[in-house]
Design an enzyme around this catalytic site. Structure first.
Site, PDB file in Angstrom:
ATOM      1  N   HIS A   1      30.831  14.275  -1.291  1.00  0.00           N
ATOM      2  CA  HIS A   1      31.532  13.789  -0.082  1.00  0.00           C
ATOM      3  C   HIS A   1      32.731  12.947  -0.480  1.00  0.00           C
ATOM      4  CE1 HIS A   1      31.896  11.880   3.953  1.00  0.00           C
ATOM      5  NE2 HIS A   1      31.241  12.943   4.364  1.00  0.00           N
TER       6      HIS A   1
ATOM      7  N   ILE B   1      34.925   9.688   0.137  1.00  0.00           N
ATOM      8  CA  ILE B   1      34.816   8.925   1.384  1.00  0.00           C
ATOM      9  C   ILE B   1      33.331   8.650   1.609  1.00  0.00           C
ATOM     10  CG2 ILE B   1      35.168   8.950   3.896  1.00  0.00           C
ATOM     11  CD1 ILE B   1      37.792   8.905   2.352  1.00  0.00           C
TER      12      ILE B   1
ATOM     13  N   GLY C   1      29.831   8.348   7.040  1.00  0.00           N
ATOM     14  CA  GLY C   1      29.601   7.525   8.222  1.00  0.00           C
ATOM     15  C   GLY C   1      28.131   7.309   8.511  1.00  0.00           C
ATOM     16  N   VAL C   2      27.317   8.324   8.278  1.00  0.00           N
ATOM     17  CA  VAL C   2      25.883   8.189   8.543  1.00  0.00           C
ATOM     18  C   VAL C   2      25.268   7.110   7.649  1.00  0.00           C
ATOM     19  CG1 VAL C   2      25.152  10.025   6.956  1.00  0.00           C
ATOM     20  CG2 VAL C   2      23.773   9.494   8.973  1.00  0.00           C
TER      21      VAL C   2
ATOM     22  N   GLU D   1      23.360   3.685   8.684  1.00  0.00           N
ATOM     23  CA  GLU D   1      22.068   3.333   8.089  1.00  0.00           C
ATOM     24  C   GLU D   1      22.105   1.923   7.501  1.00  0.00           C
ATOM     25  OE1 GLU D   1      18.156   3.349   6.659  1.00  0.00           O
ATOM     26  OE2 GLU D   1      19.098   4.612   8.181  1.00  0.00           O
TER      27      GLU D   1
END
Length: 147
Positions: free
Chosen positions: A48, A54, A57-58, A62
């Protein structure tokens, strides 16, 4: 305020999914601040994205949720021994927005505020920042349950 060893006494998460390095401030039943240092050696960066890393976002969500979990457990009336028999289940994440990318070398600061707290149920508003710039925000609903 709480270092990584103390956080591990509260949360069940471990590498590679323990996403809070330190709690810097906490007002029980009200708010919490913590952070995670983002390193190029994070497993997520393998895919990623290669050549353009980057932080997902998940994982930002979390990390905020874990910070909120510390607040929830420390705000409960549970003893330290009772806390070891509990876990936080997140019931929903609403209004998640991603504002700016998080990259290797960043310090990701989490700030969460309790909107509602009733015995084992809580609603939190969370924001994540890098260098004071908003990167993500969301509303979390969570419940303390037996393991």
């Amino acid at each position: 305020m709480l270092d990584i060893m103390q956080i591990q006494e509260i949360l069940p998460h471990r590498y590679p999914l323990l996403l809070v390095d330190r709690i810097t401030d906490m007002e029980v039943k009200k708010s919490i601040k913590g952070y995670k240092n983002i390193s190029i050696s994070e497993p997520a960066f393998q895919g990623h994205f290669p050549g353009h890393p980057i932080y997902p976002g998940v994982l930002i969500l979390e990390g905020m949720a874990q910070c909120g979990g510390v607040l929830a457990l420390k705000s409960s009336d549970l003893t330290d021994e009772e806390m070891k028999e509990k876990v936080i289940y997140f019931m929903s994440i609403d209004n998640a927005k991603f504002r700016n990318p998080v990259r290797p070398g960043d310090r990701l600061d989490y700030e969460l505020t309790a909107v509602k707290m009733k015995s084992t149920l809580m609603v939190l508003e969370g924001k994540a920042y890098v260098d004071g710039k908003l990167t993500a925000e969301a509303e979390f609903k969570a419940m303390i349950v037996d393991k």
